[in-house]
Design a protein around this motif. Structure first.
Motif, PDB file in Angstrom:
ATOM      1  N   GLU A 118      -0.003 -10.071   4.091  1.00  0.00           N
ATOM      2  CA  GLU A 118       0.446 -10.194   2.707  1.00  0.00           C
ATOM      3  C   GLU A 118      -0.610  -9.709   1.712  1.00  0.00           C
ATOM      4  O   GLU A 118      -0.282  -9.106   0.692  1.00  0.00           O
ATOM      5  CB  GLU A 118       0.827 -11.642   2.406  1.00  0.00           C
ATOM      6  N   THR A 119      -1.863  -9.930   2.001  1.00  0.00           N
ATOM      7  CA  THR A 119      -2.940  -9.495   1.110  1.00  0.00           C
ATOM      8  C   THR A 119      -3.037  -7.973   1.031  1.00  0.00           C
ATOM      9  O   THR A 119      -3.670  -7.451   0.120  1.00  0.00           O
ATOM     10  CB  THR A 119      -4.300 -10.066   1.577  1.00  0.00           C
ATOM     11  N   HIS A 121      -0.173  -5.922   1.129  1.00  0.00           N
ATOM     12  CA  HIS A 121       1.123  -5.349   0.737  1.00  0.00           C
ATOM     13  C   HIS A 121       0.974  -4.331  -0.391  1.00  0.00           C
ATOM     14  O   HIS A 121       1.548  -3.229  -0.319  1.00  0.00           O
ATOM     15  CB  HIS A 121       2.098  -6.440   0.306  1.00  0.00           C
ATOM     16  N   GLN A 122       0.236  -4.677  -1.440  1.00  0.00           N
ATOM     17  CA  GLN A 122       0.094  -3.781  -2.581  1.00  0.00           C
ATOM     18  C   GLN A 122      -0.574  -2.472  -2.153  1.00  0.00           C
ATOM     19  O   GLN A 122      -0.137  -1.387  -2.538  1.00  0.00           O
ATOM     20  CB  GLN A 122      -0.700  -4.461  -3.693  1.00  0.00           C
ATOM     21  N   ASP A 123      -1.608  -2.580  -1.348  1.00  0.00           N
ATOM     22  CA  ASP A 123      -2.300  -1.387  -0.838  1.00  0.00           C
ATOM     23  C   ASP A 123      -1.341  -0.539  -0.003  1.00  0.00           C
ATOM     24  O   ASP A 123      -1.300   0.684  -0.137  1.00  0.00           O
ATOM     25  CB  ASP A 123      -3.518  -1.817  -0.012  1.00  0.00           C
ATOM     26  N   PHE A 124      -0.545  -1.188   0.840  1.00  0.00           N
ATOM     27  CA  PHE A 124       0.424  -0.492   1.691  1.00  0.00           C
ATOM     28  C   PHE A 124       1.412   0.294   0.833  1.00  0.00           C
ATOM     29  O   PHE A 124       1.637   1.496   1.055  1.00  0.00           O
ATOM     30  CB  PHE A 124       1.169  -1.490   2.579  1.00  0.00           C
ATOM     31  N   TYR A 125       2.010  -0.363  -0.156  1.00  0.00           N
ATOM     32  CA  TYR A 125       3.002   0.313  -1.002  1.00  0.00           C
ATOM     33  C   TYR A 125       2.373   1.447  -1.811  1.00  0.00           C
ATOM     34  O   TYR A 125       2.981   2.500  -1.995  1.00  0.00           O
ATOM     35  CB  TYR A 125       3.706  -0.679  -1.927  1.00  0.00           C
ATOM     36  N   GLY A 126       1.158   1.247  -2.283  1.00  0.00           N
ATOM     37  CA  GLY A 126       0.468   2.296  -3.026  1.00  0.00           C
ATOM     38  C   GLY A 126       0.232   3.520  -2.167  1.00  0.00           C
ATOM     39  O   GLY A 126       0.469   4.662  -2.593  1.00  0.00           O
ATOM     40  N   LYS A 127      -0.240   3.293  -0.955  1.00  0.00           N
ATOM     41  CA  LYS A 127      -0.505   4.420  -0.056  1.00  0.00           C
ATOM     42  C   LYS A 127       0.793   5.090   0.389  1.00  0.00           C
ATOM     43  O   LYS A 127       0.849   6.312   0.544  1.00  0.00           O
ATOM     44  CB  LYS A 127      -1.307   3.938   1.158  1.00  0.00           C
TER      45      LYS A 127
END
Length: 189
Positions: A118-119, A121-127
């Motif tokens: 979960e920590t 998620h934002q990095d995943f979506y950005g990439k």
């Protein structure tokens, strides 16, 4: 003989047969014309049969090659996933089911993000958004969270899948478990 040449030859023969059928009296005067047309038709049929046999052999060879590549994909020691451009899992190999700790039938159709900590998620979506805008081979490190298991840092290589118009239609994911690498380094020490 190429298909276009064969089609042209068949059209020519059809025109000759049509001409003969409209002028059947001419057959009585020129039986060698009918004989020549029938011979050409016979040759054309033989050529079509040879082409069909060659196409059948080529199809069988391609089928075997596809099976070989499927076996390579399936039995690869690293986790491989294929997703759509939004990261929804479409295919996985055995190592993929193992690393995500879930059977294939429960992985296909699921968004890959549910296996990302979960920590991250934002990095995943950005990439993922960056990858959609600039579809090229990328290497990431990402904290994965397999089902009912501890999270771990994974090395990931993502390559785009493009159609014949160079449009991004999917992604190939190679996921390497860094825990195994750390164990190997620890054993060497």
């Amino acid at each position: 003989m190429k298909i276009n040449q064969m089609l042209h030859k068949i059209e020519t023969l059809q025109q000759q047969v049509d001409l003969i059928s409209r002028n059947s009296n001419q057959l009585l005067l020129e039986p060698e014309l009918l004989s020549a047309v029938l011979e050409e038709l016979s040759i054309a049929v033989e050529e079509l049969q040879i082409q069909q046999e060659e196409m059948s052999i080529t199809y069988q060879e391609m089928l075997l090659e596809c099976q070989d590549y499927q076996a390579l994909f399936e039995e690869a020691p690293e986790a491989y996933l294929v997703t759509d451009i939004l990261g929804v899992i479409q295919k996985t190999n055995q190592a993929g089911t193992k690393i995500l700790n879930l059977p294939r039938e429960f992985l296909v159709g699921k968004p890959l993000v549910i296996f990302v900590a979960e920590t991250s998620h934002q990095d995943f979506y950005g990439k993922l958004t960056q990858l959609q805008q600039f579809p090229q081979l990328q290497n990431w490190q990402l904290l994965l969270q397999p089902r009912d298991s501890n999270s771990f840092l994974a090395k990931i290589s993502i390559s785009p899948i493009k159609d014949s118009h160079d449009t991004l239609i999917g992604l190939r994911w190679l996921i390497m478990d860094t825990r195994l690498e750390a164990l190997a380094i620890g054993n060497l020490s």
